[in-house]
Design an enzyme around this catalytic site. Structure first.
Site, PDB file in Angstrom:
ATOM      1  N   SER A 430      46.076  45.908  36.736  1.00 24.05           N
ATOM      2  CA  SER A 430      47.332  46.402  36.171  1.00 24.05           C
ATOM      3  C   SER A 430      47.164  47.768  35.524  1.00 24.05           C
ATOM      4  O   SER A 430      48.152  48.426  35.254  1.00 24.05           O
ATOM      5  CB  SER A 430      47.913  45.394  35.180  1.00 24.05           C
ATOM      6  OG  SER A 430      46.919  44.676  34.521  1.00 24.05           O
ATOM      7  N   HIS A 451      50.187  44.619  42.859  1.00 28.34           N
ATOM      8  CA  HIS A 451      50.330  44.262  41.440  1.00 28.34           C
ATOM      9  C   HIS A 451      51.365  43.145  41.290  1.00 28.34           C
ATOM     10  O   HIS A 451      52.566  43.367  41.423  1.00 28.34           O
ATOM     11  CB  HIS A 451      50.735  45.507  40.633  1.00 28.34           C
ATOM     12  CG  HIS A 451      50.779  45.253  39.165  1.00 28.34           C
ATOM     13  ND1 HIS A 451      51.742  45.757  38.337  1.00 28.34           N
ATOM     14  CD2 HIS A 451      49.965  44.514  38.364  1.00 28.34           C
ATOM     15  CE1 HIS A 451      51.528  45.355  37.103  1.00 28.34           C
ATOM     16  NE2 HIS A 451      50.461  44.604  37.091  1.00 28.34           N
ATOM     17  N   GLU A 463      54.539  44.969  43.083  1.00 28.95           N
ATOM     18  CA  GLU A 463      54.378  46.410  43.267  1.00 28.95           C
ATOM     19  C   GLU A 463      53.215  46.620  44.234  1.00 28.95           C
ATOM     20  O   GLU A 463      52.122  46.082  44.000  1.00 28.95           O
ATOM     21  CB  GLU A 463      54.051  47.098  41.935  1.00 28.95           C
ATOM     22  CG  GLU A 463      55.213  47.160  40.970  1.00 28.95           C
ATOM     23  CD  GLU A 463      54.854  47.850  39.651  1.00 28.95           C
ATOM     24  OE1 GLU A 463      55.678  48.608  39.148  1.00 28.95           O
ATOM     25  OE2 GLU A 463      53.744  47.623  39.122  1.00 28.95           O
TER      26      GLU A 463
HETATM   27  P1  NAD Z   1      41.291  35.828  34.017  1.00 34.07           P
HETATM   28  O1  NAD Z   1      40.282  36.189  32.990  1.00 34.07           O
HETATM   29  O2  NAD Z   1      42.162  34.648  33.798  1.00 34.07           O
HETATM   30  O3  NAD Z   1      40.558  35.613  35.406  1.00 34.07           O
HETATM   31  C1  NAD Z   1      39.546  36.428  35.904  1.00 34.07           C
HETATM   32  C2  NAD Z   1      38.628  35.552  36.739  1.00 34.07           C
HETATM   33  O4  NAD Z   1      37.795  36.393  37.518  1.00 34.07           O
HETATM   34  C3  NAD Z   1      37.714  34.645  35.917  1.00 34.07           C
HETATM   35  O5  NAD Z   1      37.850  33.308  36.352  1.00 34.07           O
HETATM   36  C4  NAD Z   1      36.321  35.184  36.212  1.00 34.07           C
HETATM   37  O6  NAD Z   1      35.330  34.184  36.227  1.00 34.07           O
HETATM   38  C5  NAD Z   1      36.526  35.778  37.579  1.00 34.07           C
HETATM   39  N1  NAD Z   1      35.505  36.779  37.942  1.00 34.07           N
HETATM   40  C6  NAD Z   1      35.000  37.772  37.197  1.00 34.07           C
HETATM   41  N2  NAD Z   1      34.121  38.475  37.925  1.00 34.07           N
HETATM   42  C7  NAD Z   1      34.072  37.935  39.140  1.00 34.07           C
HETATM   43  C8  NAD Z   1      33.350  38.211  40.335  1.00 34.07           C
HETATM   44  N3  NAD Z   1      32.526  39.220  40.403  1.00 34.07           N
HETATM   45  N4  NAD Z   1      33.561  37.423  41.407  1.00 34.07           N
HETATM   46  C9  NAD Z   1      34.423  36.406  41.338  1.00 34.07           C
HETATM   47  N5  NAD Z   1      35.126  36.089  40.248  1.00 34.07           N
HETATM   48  C10 NAD Z   1      34.954  36.846  39.156  1.00 34.07           C
HETATM   49  O7  NAD Z   1      42.156  37.163  34.222  1.00 34.07           O
HETATM   50  P2  NAD Z   1      43.642  37.304  34.811  1.00 34.07           P
HETATM   51  O8  NAD Z   1      44.618  37.329  33.691  1.00 34.07           O
HETATM   52  O9  NAD Z   1      43.845  36.359  35.929  1.00 34.07           O
HETATM   53  O10 NAD Z   1      43.600  38.794  35.377  1.00 34.07           O
HETATM   54  C11 NAD Z   1      42.941  39.132  36.553  1.00 34.07           C
HETATM   55  C12 NAD Z   1      43.387  40.490  37.031  1.00 34.07           C
HETATM   56  O11 NAD Z   1      44.799  40.510  37.207  1.00 34.07           O
HETATM   57  C13 NAD Z   1      43.078  41.630  36.075  1.00 34.07           C
HETATM   58  O12 NAD Z   1      42.718  42.744  36.820  1.00 34.07           O
HETATM   59  C14 NAD Z   1      44.384  41.852  35.364  1.00 34.07           C
HETATM   60  O13 NAD Z   1      44.521  43.157  34.872  1.00 34.07           O
HETATM   61  C15 NAD Z   1      45.355  41.598  36.487  1.00 34.07           C
HETATM   62  N6  NAD Z   1      46.718  41.242  36.060  1.00 34.07           N
HETATM   63  C16 NAD Z   1      46.902  40.369  35.052  1.00 34.07           C
HETATM   64  C17 NAD Z   1      48.190  40.040  34.675  1.00 34.07           C
HETATM   65  C18 NAD Z   1      48.429  39.039  33.576  1.00 34.07           C
HETATM   66  O14 NAD Z   1      49.549  38.921  33.113  1.00 34.07           O
HETATM   67  N7  NAD Z   1      47.412  38.315  33.134  1.00 34.07           N
HETATM   68  C19 NAD Z   1      49.275  40.579  35.358  1.00 34.07           C
HETATM   69  C20 NAD Z   1      49.044  41.459  36.416  1.00 34.07           C
HETATM   70  C21 NAD Z   1      47.754  41.779  36.757  1.00 34.07           C
END
Ligand code: NAD
Length: 710
Positions: A430, A451, A463
């Site tokens: 994001s 996104h 997006e």
């Molecule tokens: P999260 O912490 O819930 O999940 C991330 C996961 O990725 C974890 O389970 C972790 O173990 C795993 N991980 C880390 N490194 C890894 C690797 N090398 N290989 C495989 N798995 C791996 O985070 P989230 O909230 O799901 O966010 C994930 C992405 O989505 C981020 O880039 C975030 O910016 C983006 N995002 C989040 C939101 C939101 O509202 N939370 C909205 C849009 C985008």
């Protein structure tokens, strides 16, 4: 034009509606004329005993009125006449001296359902493509061809209000259970069953339908006192949901009410009068514009037409089985029925991701959106691993790992090594520029941003962010796939915050500042809900997560400077380990995950006392104009392909009030000079961050608009 073909079998006339050159049938003036002419002929034809109306289209009966015809009308009187003529025509169907049977497969909505309701007997198929409903409210209208009269008579007052006021459509099986149709059959025998029913009705007369609803129906619907309760409740619910911004649901209640309390003819008269009133409102005009914009967006692949073709996506890889990854995986199996391989670093995480993805399916099963069989089939499409096994044949891989450039770049390298040359790599970041994530790519033309918004299964926006090197084929492929996931897809430029977070950021910052000045939490939220947002900015911060919002806010501040400096509020709350709803500690208090009341200790933390008197108009203007100004800056920055995308992004991304049409429509309505004037005034009182965007100043001077004049 001949949209109708007439055949006859054994004294039963079959009218097949198939609008030439159109993907679906709609009820425009020409079709109505043809139908009228055919019915008058059949009335006189002594060899015809009954009539069946059926569609020649594969998946639609009739998808409603022809909305394009609508846009040519403007006055209340014109709309009122349109409604009255529709009512009169359908009255002639109802009064037709021989039985008329509607044989329904596919979408039968709006004017299509009103026609079916005027027929004497209805049969629909149990196919998933069959849906019956009255979505007029969603366009700021009311059913104006007798729908507000006939549906309550047929299925009872409460069930009818439920459909009309929500603008809902029901699947065939539910429509049958509710009594909207008399029979439910497989598609293969629809025509035959309709012919048999027509023959039976011609011989035995029309069916007698008993009032529905049992004892509750009797208590609440078949006496005036009970109905008063039903109407009062319906009105209360509508006002709670619409905040009074949308006149159509209240008008629909009046039209239904007039019918049940004063009888048919008064009901019809109130219905066409109310239809005229609501159709001529600006709200309806805005909602219809959004409808057309959404339809156009569905045909826009984000690249010049014909420049590339979408590749099929049959196997999806998802990396990171956290909150977003699991949401993407669950949405992909339920909406697109593709094979999904979910990878995380440790087995417990994979397992919890798979179970969160399955929970999305289970929710759909519980809400009866899918059958048990579909649930089993979709759940079986999900699999997981801690390595890259099963990734070799993926067509698209979406990463949703931690928001960390190094981790994401490493994942990109690993994915490129594990997949074939055509596999697309999409990142759900994001805040990190896609270009930076793509830097180590061996196949940069296959790297792109997707996104998603949380929760992924419910938020209707995606997006898509190409870099300068992303190929047109990659763009088109992910746009198509996003659409398959049920999303409205906008293609935006790789600039910090993309579109949605960019314009949300100054709005949330301003909310933080207002809090810091002592505006009470709940008052702030209430002001924006009253303005038309589904939730206020403080609730939104708690929902998004304060850590997530602060991270995005920091990135935007660094990218765009002082204008987007975050409010100190956020740092203070984060220092107090408040993350929002997810850890049950935010601006609000939570009980078992449910928001209860504002957390008064926040004021101590911020060192302010909640103010007793608040200038609501100024609060509203500070929040809205911070967003509008940023929208104009982003537009000039080339973030959007069109103001249309920006307006839809704001509406679907965070619920910008649809009746205002979106930030650009709103600025066009206000006029650039007024927007500039207000921004200057705010800049004088509250600081440079409100300095009007050069684009607005220039538009104010030239009288320009974001949308071309029509
Ligand atoms: P999260 O912490 O819930 O999940 C991330 C996961 O990725 C974890 O389970 C972790 O173990 C795993 N991980 C880390 N490194 C890894 C690797 N090398 N290989 C495989 N798995 C791996 O985070 P989230 O909230 O799901 O966010 C994930 C992405 O989505 C981020 O880039 C975030 O910016 C983006 N995002 C989040 C939101 C939101 O509202 N939370 C909205 C849009 C985008």
């Amino acid at each position: 034009m001949t949209a109708l073909t007439l055949t006859a079998e054994n004294g039963i006339a079959v009218l097949t509606l198939d609008l030439p050159g159109e993907p679906v049938n709609t009820l425009g003036a020409a079709v109505k004329e043809e139908l009228e002419a055919a019915l008058s002929r059949l009335k006189e034809d002594g060899t015809v005993r009954a009539v069946v109306i059926i569609s020649g289209k594969p998946d639609t009966f009739i998808a409603g009125a022809d909305i394009h015809e609508f846009t040519r009308l403007s006055t209340m009187e014109q709309f009122e006449s349109l409604s009255r003529e529709g009512q009169e025509m359908l009255q002639r169907v109802e009064d037709f001296p021989k039985p008329v049977v509607a044989a329904i497969h596919g979408a039968c909505v709006g004017g299509g359902l009103e026609l079916a309701l005027a027929c004497h007997y209805r049969i629909c198929t149990d196919h998933p493509k069959t849906s019956l409903g009255l979505p007029e409210i969603q366009l700021g209208l009311i059913p104006g061809a007798g729908g507000c009269q006939r549906l309550p008579r047929l299925i009872g007052l409460r069930a009818a209000l439920d459909i009309i006021l929500a603008g809902k459509s029901e699947r065939g099986s539910k429509a049958y259970r509710l009594g909207i149709t008399d029979e439910l059959v497989p598609k293969s025998i629809l025509r035959r069953t309709a012919l048999q029913a027509a023959d039976r009705l011609a011989r035995e007369g029309l069916p007698h339908r008993k009032p529905r609803g049992g004892l509750m129906g009797w208590l609440l619907e078949r006496n005036p006192a009970g109905r008063r309760v039903v109407y009062a409740m319906a009105k209360k619910q509508v006002l709670a949901r619409t905040g009074g911004h949308y006149p159509a649901p209240l008008a629909a209640i009046q039209a239904v009410w007039a019918g049940t309390e004063w009888g048919g003819s008064t009901g019809y008269a109130v219905e066409h009068k109310k239809f005229g009133e609501v159709a001529a409102t600006d709200v309806s005009r805005k909602l219809i514009q959004i409808f057309f914009a959404t339809t156009a967006l569905k045909k826009d692949d984000g690249v010049p037409a014909g420049s590339a073709r979408a590749r099929p996506v049959a196997r999806l890889g998802v990396i990171g089985s956290g909150f977003m990854g699991a949401g993407i995986a669950g949405t992909a199996v339920s909406q697109a029925e593709v094979d999904v391989r979910l990878r995380d670093t440790e087995w417990p995480r994979v397992a919890s991701g798979l179970s969160a993805a399955t929970a999305i399916l289970r929710g759909r099963l519980q809400r009866r959106r899918i059958t048990r069989f579909q649930f089993e089939r979709q759940a079986a499409l999900l699999s997981g691993s801690t390595d890259y096994s099963g990734f070799g044949r993926t067509d698209l891989v979406i990463e949703a790992v931690f928001e960390d450039l190094d981790v994401k770049q490493q994942v990109l390298r690993d994915v490129e090594a594990a997949t074939g040359p055509d596999t697309i790599f999409a990142t759900n970041t994001s805040t990190i520029p896609i270009e930076q994530i793509a830097a180590p790519a061996r196949r940069p033309e296959r790297v792109i941003g997707m996104h998603f918004f949380s929760p992924v299964d419910r938020m209707p926006l995606l997006e898509v962010i190409p870099t300068a090197q992303t190929s047109a084929e990659t763009i088109v492929t992910v746009v198509h796939f996003g659409r398959k996931l049920g999303k409205n897809v906008i293609v935006v430029k790789d600039r910090p915050g993309f579109w949605v977070n960019r314009i949300l950021s100054p709005y949330l910052n301003e909310a933080g500042r207002l809090l810091g000045e002592g505006t009470p939490i709940d008052v702030l939220d209430r002001i924006m809900v009253r303005y038309g947002f589904p939730v206020g900015p403080i609730t939104l911060l708690d929902e998004v997560g304060l850590d997530v919002a602060a991270k995005a806010g920091g990135v935007l501040h660094r990218a765009y400077g002082a204008r987007l400096e975050p409010a100190a509020t956020m740092t203070k709350l984060l220092e107090d380990k408040r993350l929002g709803r997810k850890n049950g500690r935010g601006f609000y208090l939570y009980h078992k995950g449910q928001k209860t009341s504002p957390d008064e200790t926040v004021y101590d933390l911020l060192g302010v006392r909640p103010a007793k008197t608040i200038d609501h108009a100024t609060v509203e203007r500070r929040l809205i104009y911070a967003m509008l100004n940023e929208a104009a800056l982003a537009e000039a920055d080339g973030v959007l392909r069109s103001p249309r995308d920006g307006d839809l992004g704001a509406i679907f991304g965070f619920g910008f009030p649809p009746f205002l049409g979106g930030p650009f429509r709103l600025m066009d309505d206000l006029g650039a000079s007024r927007v500039v004037e207000t921004l200057n005034e705010l800049a004088g009182r509250f600081g440079e961050r409100f300095k009007p965007a050069p684009r607005l100043v220039e538009m104010a001077a030239s009288g320009g608009k974001f949308y071309p004049r029509t």
